[in-house]
Design a protein around this motif. Structure first.
Motif, PDB file in Angstrom:
ATOM      1  N   SER A 151     -45.348  23.413  -8.348  1.00 18.85           N
ATOM      2  CA  SER A 151     -44.359  24.489  -8.234  1.00 18.85           C
ATOM      3  C   SER A 151     -43.216  24.089  -7.308  1.00 18.85           C
ATOM      4  CB  SER A 151     -45.027  25.765  -7.723  1.00 18.85           C
ATOM      5  OG  SER A 151     -45.956  26.248  -8.671  1.00 18.85           O
ATOM      6  N   MET A 152     -43.536  23.353  -6.247  1.00 20.65           N
ATOM      7  CA  MET A 152     -42.484  22.863  -5.354  1.00 20.65           C
ATOM      8  C   MET A 152     -41.534  21.929  -6.104  1.00 20.65           C
ATOM      9  SD  MET A 152     -44.667  21.930  -1.962  1.00 20.65           S
ATOM     10  CE  MET A 152     -45.712  23.102  -1.117  1.00 20.65           C
ATOM     11  N   VAL A 153     -42.093  21.042  -6.910  1.00 24.13           N
ATOM     12  CA  VAL A 153     -41.274  20.111  -7.697  1.00 24.13           C
ATOM     13  C   VAL A 153     -40.412  20.886  -8.692  1.00 24.13           C
ATOM     14  CG1 VAL A 153     -41.337  18.247  -9.411  1.00 24.13           C
ATOM     15  CG2 VAL A 153     -42.849  18.161  -7.415  1.00 24.13           C
ATOM     16  N   ALA A 154     -41.020  21.866  -9.358  1.00 25.51           N
ATOM     17  CA  ALA A 154     -40.264  22.671 -10.320  1.00 25.51           C
ATOM     18  C   ALA A 154     -39.114  23.404  -9.631  1.00 25.51           C
ATOM     19  CB  ALA A 154     -41.193  23.661 -11.024  1.00 25.51           C
ATOM     20  N   ALA A 155     -39.363  23.960  -8.458  1.00 30.51           N
ATOM     21  CA  ALA A 155     -38.312  24.659  -7.712  1.00 30.51           C
ATOM     22  C   ALA A 155     -37.197  23.695  -7.309  1.00 30.51           C
ATOM     23  CB  ALA A 155     -38.899  25.350  -6.488  1.00 30.51           C
ATOM     24  N   ALA A 156     -37.569  22.483  -6.922  1.00 29.88           N
ATOM     25  CA  ALA A 156     -36.564  21.482  -6.565  1.00 29.88           C
ATOM     26  C   ALA A 156     -35.709  21.108  -7.779  1.00 29.88           C
ATOM     27  CB  ALA A 156     -37.240  20.246  -5.984  1.00 29.88           C
ATOM     28  N   LEU A 157     -36.340  21.003  -8.936  1.00 24.92           N
ATOM     29  CA  LEU A 157     -35.582  20.695 -10.157  1.00 24.92           C
ATOM     30  C   LEU A 157     -34.630  21.830 -10.517  1.00 24.92           C
ATOM     31  CD1 LEU A 157     -38.378  19.038 -12.326  1.00 24.92           C
ATOM     32  CD2 LEU A 157     -36.376  17.917 -11.306  1.00 24.92           C
ATOM     33  N   VAL A 158     -35.073  23.063 -10.346  1.00 24.48           N
ATOM     34  CA  VAL A 158     -34.195  24.208 -10.607  1.00 24.48           C
ATOM     35  C   VAL A 158     -32.999  24.166  -9.661  1.00 24.48           C
ATOM     36  CG1 VAL A 158     -34.014  26.727 -10.445  1.00 24.48           C
ATOM     37  CG2 VAL A 158     -35.974  25.686 -11.602  1.00 24.48           C
ATOM     38  N   LEU A 159     -33.262  23.893  -8.387  1.00 20.59           N
ATOM     39  CA  LEU A 159     -32.184  23.819  -7.404  1.00 20.59           C
ATOM     40  C   LEU A 159     -31.191  22.718  -7.777  1.00 20.59           C
ATOM     41  CD1 LEU A 159     -30.961  24.811  -4.736  1.00 20.59           C
ATOM     42  CD2 LEU A 159     -32.472  23.190  -3.550  1.00 20.59           C
ATOM     43  N   ALA A 160     -31.703  21.541  -8.116  1.00 19.66           N
ATOM     44  CA  ALA A 160     -30.825  20.408  -8.443  1.00 19.66           C
ATOM     45  C   ALA A 160     -30.002  20.662  -9.694  1.00 19.66           C
ATOM     46  CB  ALA A 160     -31.657  19.137  -8.613  1.00 19.66           C
ATOM     47  N   THR A 161     -30.583  21.306 -10.685  1.00 23.98           N
ATOM     48  CA  THR A 161     -29.853  21.528 -11.937  1.00 23.98           C
ATOM     49  C   THR A 161     -28.956  22.760 -11.887  1.00 23.98           C
ATOM     50  OG1 THR A 161     -31.739  22.723 -12.900  1.00 23.98           O
ATOM     51  CG2 THR A 161     -31.588  20.348 -13.334  1.00 23.98           C
ATOM     52  N   ARG A 200     -29.185  16.983  -2.493  1.00 19.01           N
ATOM     53  CA  ARG A 200     -29.854  16.556  -1.258  1.00 19.01           C
ATOM     54  C   ARG A 200     -30.945  17.529  -0.843  1.00 19.01           C
ATOM     55  NH1 ARG A 200     -29.371  16.999   4.391  1.00 19.01           N
ATOM     56  NH2 ARG A 200     -29.946  15.103   5.466  1.00 19.01           N
ATOM     57  N   PRO A 201     -30.680  18.852  -0.765  1.00 19.03           N
ATOM     58  CA  PRO A 201     -31.773  19.771  -0.429  1.00 19.03           C
ATOM     59  C   PRO A 201     -32.901  19.744  -1.465  1.00 19.03           C
ATOM     60  CG  PRO A 201     -29.646  20.920  -0.339  1.00 19.03           C
ATOM     61  CD  PRO A 201     -29.396  19.535  -0.847  1.00 19.03           C
ATOM     62  N   ALA A 202     -32.558  19.534  -2.733  1.00 16.07           N
ATOM     63  CA  ALA A 202     -33.596  19.457  -3.762  1.00 16.07           C
ATOM     64  C   ALA A 202     -34.497  18.246  -3.528  1.00 16.07           C
ATOM     65  CB  ALA A 202     -32.965  19.393  -5.141  1.00 16.07           C
ATOM     66  N   LEU A 203     -33.906  17.137  -3.131  1.00 20.11           N
ATOM     67  CA  LEU A 203     -34.707  15.951  -2.825  1.00 20.11           C
ATOM     68  C   LEU A 203     -35.580  16.182  -1.594  1.00 20.11           C
ATOM     69  CD1 LEU A 203     -32.081  13.144  -3.518  1.00 20.11           C
ATOM     70  CD2 LEU A 203     -34.141  13.676  -4.869  1.00 20.11           C
ATOM     71  N   ILE A 204     -35.036  16.848  -0.582  1.00 16.49           N
ATOM     72  CA  ILE A 204     -35.806  17.133   0.627  1.00 16.49           C
ATOM     73  C   ILE A 204     -37.040  17.965   0.292  1.00 16.49           C
ATOM     74  CG2 ILE A 204     -35.780  18.434   2.806  1.00 16.49           C
ATOM     75  CD1 ILE A 204     -32.818  17.487   3.102  1.00 16.49           C
ATOM     76  N   GLN A 205     -36.867  18.962  -0.583  1.00 16.57           N
ATOM     77  CA  GLN A 205     -38.001  19.822  -0.889  1.00 16.57           C
ATOM     78  C   GLN A 205     -38.864  19.293  -2.035  1.00 16.57           C
ATOM     79  OE1 GLN A 205     -36.125  23.638  -1.920  1.00 16.57           O
ATOM     80  NE2 GLN A 205     -37.077  23.497  -3.915  1.00 16.57           N
ATOM     81  N   GLY A 206     -38.381  18.292  -2.774  1.00 16.59           N
ATOM     82  CA  GLY A 206     -39.118  17.872  -3.955  1.00 16.59           C
ATOM     83  C   GLY A 206     -39.774  16.503  -3.940  1.00 16.59           C
ATOM     84  N   VAL A 207     -39.341  15.598  -3.087  1.00 17.09           N
ATOM     85  CA  VAL A 207     -39.877  14.235  -3.140  1.00 17.09           C
ATOM     86  C   VAL A 207     -41.340  14.175  -2.699  1.00 17.09           C
ATOM     87  CG1 VAL A 207     -39.697  11.916  -2.146  1.00 17.09           C
ATOM     88  CG2 VAL A 207     -37.656  13.057  -2.993  1.00 17.09           C
ATOM     89  N   ALA A 208     -41.680  14.743  -1.556  1.00 16.39           N
ATOM     90  CA  ALA A 208     -43.072  14.672  -1.068  1.00 16.39           C
ATOM     91  C   ALA A 208     -44.053  15.312  -2.047  1.00 16.39           C
ATOM     92  CB  ALA A 208     -43.191  15.283   0.320  1.00 16.39           C
TER      93      ALA A 208
END
Length: 129
Positions: free
Chosen positions: A89-99, A106-114
Motif C-alpha cells: 500500500s505504501m508503494v501504491a500510494a507513492a506511485l499515485v503521488l508520483a503520477t 522526490r517525496p514519492a521516492l522517499i515514501q516508496g523506495v524502502a
C-alpha cells in the motif's frame, strides 16, 4: 534475506510514522510548511485533510510493524501477508503521488523506495508462498 526484509519494512514504517507526525500533528508549523511548500493560509485551510491523511500513513506503518513482529515471532505467513499489505500500500500510494504531479517525484521516492525494496526482499526470501 528475511532479516533484511524486516529492516527495510521497519524503515518504511518509520518514514510513514514521521509523515504522520508532519501531517497530523505539525501541519501548520513553519518547518512542516517548508517541507510541503505550502503557505500558512493553505496549511490552515487543508489542516483537516492533512490530519486525516496522516492517520492513513500511521495505519500503514502499524500494519507493517505488526507484520514484522508476527513474522519474526509466531506466524511467518500471516506476518508476511501483513508486511505485503502495508508495504504494498505504501508503494501504491507513492506511485499515485508520483503520477499525480511530476514535481512530487522526490517525496514519492522517499515514501516508496524502502517499502518497494521490502516487498522485493520478501519475494526473494520466498515468504507468503
Amino acid at each position: 534475506m528475511l532479516p533484511l526484509a524486516y529492516v527495510l519494512a521497519g524503515l518504511a514504517a518509520l518514514v510513514h510514522v514521521y509523515i504522520f507526525r508532519l501531517e497530523s500533528l505539525a501541519w501548520t508549523d513553519v518547518r512542516t510548511r517548508a517541507v510541503f511548500g505550502t503557505t500558512a493560509e493553505t496549511a490552515e485551510t487543508t489542516r483537516p485533510l492533512a490530519y486525516n491523511q496522516g492517520f492513513y500513513n500511521l495505519f500503514l506503518a502499524l500494519v507493517t510493524v505488526i507484520g514484522i513482529v508476527g513474522s519474526a515471532t509466531e506466524s511467518e505467513d500471516v506476518g508476511a501477508a501483513l508486511m505485503y499489505a502495508g508495504c504494498g500500500s505504501m508503494v501504491a500510494a507513492a506511485l499515485v503521488l508520483a503520477t499525480s504531479d511530476r514535481s512530487k517525484l522526490r517525496p514519492a521516492l522517499i515514501q516508496g523506495v524502502a517499502p518497494a525494496l521490502a516487498v522485493i526482499t520478501l519475494l526473494l526470501a520466498g515468504t507468503g508462498e
